[in-house]
Enzyme design. Structure first.
Site, PDB file in Angstrom:
ATOM      1  N   HIS A  70      -2.913   6.473   4.008  1.00 28.15           N
ATOM      2  CA  HIS A  70      -1.727   5.629   4.215  1.00 28.15           C
ATOM      3  C   HIS A  70      -0.403   6.237   3.765  1.00 28.15           C
ATOM      4  O   HIS A  70       0.511   5.538   3.325  1.00 28.15           O
ATOM      5  CB  HIS A  70      -1.922   4.234   3.589  1.00 28.15           C
ATOM      6  CG  HIS A  70      -1.214   3.164   4.379  1.00 28.15           C
ATOM      7  ND1 HIS A  70      -1.177   1.840   4.017  1.00 28.15           N
ATOM      8  CD2 HIS A  70      -0.500   3.265   5.528  1.00 28.15           C
ATOM      9  CE1 HIS A  70      -0.463   1.165   4.905  1.00 28.15           C
ATOM     10  NE2 HIS A  70      -0.037   2.011   5.822  1.00 28.15           N
ATOM     11  N   CYS A 128       0.764  -1.254   0.000  1.00 27.24           N
ATOM     12  CA  CYS A 128       0.000   0.000   0.000  1.00 27.24           C
ATOM     13  C   CYS A 128       0.795   1.306   0.000  1.00 27.24           C
ATOM     14  O   CYS A 128       0.650   2.125  -0.891  1.00 27.24           O
ATOM     15  CB  CYS A 128      -0.919   0.037   1.215  1.00 27.24           C
ATOM     16  SG  CYS A 128      -2.165  -1.236   1.197  1.00 27.24           S
TER      17      CYS A 128
HETATM   18 MG    MG Z   1      -3.173  -2.418  -0.751  1.00 30.76          MG
END
Ligand code: MG
Length: 473
Positions: free
Chosen positions: A141, A80
């Protein structure tokens, strides 16, 4: 080459060339809107239009039917945080120092001190130079500390969870999963079952509220990342368990957004991109078929993702592109279409507008694609060839194959004939192998490899201290 001075550079400087090349005329001076729907861990084989027979995705399939579907589109990382850093900056994660956390994690964890250097020019910041309204709705994130939040990186509005929905470790001292509006926690723990629905509502409100201005909506969904949730309307409704439920709710959401564009007469001035941050882990219902490997791996299943681009009237309906393109290309492509200047620093993405618009003979602008896992360069693709480097040791991962961190032999595969990357053709193709090794050496010198820094690497921003995001009293 003739020495005659061309008028083109001056036009390009004014952004006029970009607008003309995109097919926009003087009567169409308003730059297009952009929407990026970014799934979390959605696999290559998880949509009907990419071969899924398990998940029903009629709205996403309809988007592909009205636009173009890419078969060879990549995220720049199999996890991510690095993937998102790339999308935001148009760079390989290593170039911007976001390939791993300062404490050795693959991705940022709650209270990470690391985040994007404010000196990097993000996609929304680039578009703001042309007056765009910007919103990030969903999972960020790229840092949960003040200074790292979306609102500090070019987004006017933020609503969502600042990191993955599974990061609630009591042992680590994580706070209850925060739902953030702007820079304030408004709910903790976030009710995950209604997240997709609430993101959709916020997205529609943003579109309607900004219909008179050019806008950029970044919609990074929380799902189908684990743990899986769907609202009562979708829970238990699919033939593929909780995974299918969450994918089918994202499909519904995509339909809502497209309907909103149609209703407000915006669809013909809006480029909608639908893609994923990395592949599925292949368990719990996700699929990367027909590719091998999954999330966390530099096999195709880890980094090749579905990508649909829709812009009625500009992109040919029902078309397919087989050229290599990446999430890093969205920044330079959007800049060109908006007539916005590129960041004044080296980026790795390229303008893929000729591929989107199906220009005759348009080819991938990438000489090669480099597959990094965490800090290690593991593979290179050029044309249909992919070279898996021989490695003395691989970094441990959650994928069972490489859990031990042992080394592996090299391998040369041809993706056109062998998408599952099974047959090693290195013996019969020594020249190809040599060329691939040269490319790998060039990438290592520029972007770094392992502990060795690259000449073109920049640093992330690391804060001196951090605190958990908690509900305001
Ligand atoms: Mg991901």
């Amino acid at each position: 080459m003739k020495a005659t001075k061309s008028p083109l550079p001056a036009l390009a400087a004014l952004g006029l060339l970009a607008a003309t090349a995109a097919g926009a005329g003087p009567a169409d001076a308003r730059p297009p809107n952009f929407i990026v729907i970014f799934c979390d861990d959605l696999g290559y084989g998880d949509l009907g239009c990419y071969g899924s027979t398990k998940n029903r995705t009629p709205h996403i399939d309809a988007l592909a039917g009205r636009g173009i579907r890419f078969t060879d589109f990549y995220s720049s990382s199999p996890v991510c945080t690095p993937s998102r850093a790339s999308l935001m900056t148009g760079c390989y994660p290593r170039r911007v120092g976001m390939h791993e956390d300062a404490t050795g994690h693959w991705v940022l964890i709650p209270r990470s001190r690391r985040g994007l250097d404010p000196a990097e020019v993000t996609l929304p910041e680039a578009l703001k130079a042309r007056g765009y309204a910007t919103a990030c709705i969903g999972k960020w994130h790229l840092g949960d500390q003040p200074g790292h939040l979306p609102t500090r990186h070019g987004f006017d509005h933020y609503y969502g969870i600042p990191y993955p929905n599974d990061m609630q470790s009591g042992r680590r001292g994580d706070p209850p999963l925060p739902l953030v509006e702007g820079e304030r926690v408004v709910e903790a723990p976030a009710d995950q079952s209604t997240l997709t629905k609430r993101y959709t509502q916020q997205a529609v409100e943003f579109i309607v509220g900004n219909r008179a201005a050019p806008f950029f909506l970044y919609l990074p969904h929380t799902f189908p990342h684990l743990p899986l949730f769907a609202s009562p309307d979708f829970h238990g409704g699919s033939a593929n368990g909780r995974y299918g439920d969450s994918v089918e709710e994202i499909d519904w959401s995509t339909g809502q957004i497209f309907s909103c564009l149609e209703e407000h007469g915006l669809s013909e001035n809006t480029l909608v991109i639908f893609t994923s941050d990395n592949g599925s882990n292949g368990r719990n219902g996700g699929s990367n078929a027909p590719l091998s490997g999954g999330k966390g791996s530099t096999m195709e299943g880890g980094m090749r993702v579905p990508m649909i681009a829709c812009w009625p009237g500009r992109i040919a309906a029902g078309s397919t592109c087989r050229e290599l393109a990446t999430t890093m290309d969205l920044l330079p492509t959007f800049c060109r279409l908006a007539g916005a200047p590129l960041p004044g620093r080296k980026i790795d993405g390229h303008d893929i507008a000729p591929l989107l618009f199906g220009e005759a003979g348009a080819k991938s602008p990438h000489e090669a694609l480099y597959y990094y896992r965490r800090r290690q360069l593991q593979a290179v693709r050029q044309g249909d060839w992919k070279y898996h480097l021989e490695l003395e040791r691989t970094y441990p991962s959650w994928s069972s194959v490489e859990k031990t961190g042992k080394g592996r032999p090299g391998k040369l595969v041809n993706l056109r004939d062998d998408p599952a990357e099974e047959a090693d053709l290195s013996g019969a193709n020594p020249e190809v192998l040599e060329r691939m090794r040269e490319l790998a050496a060039r990438a290592a010198a520029e972007l770094g490899d392992g502990a060795a820094r690259g000449a073109g690497q920049r640093e992330a921003k690391t804060l001196p201290a951090s605190a958990p995001m908690v509900l305001a009293e």
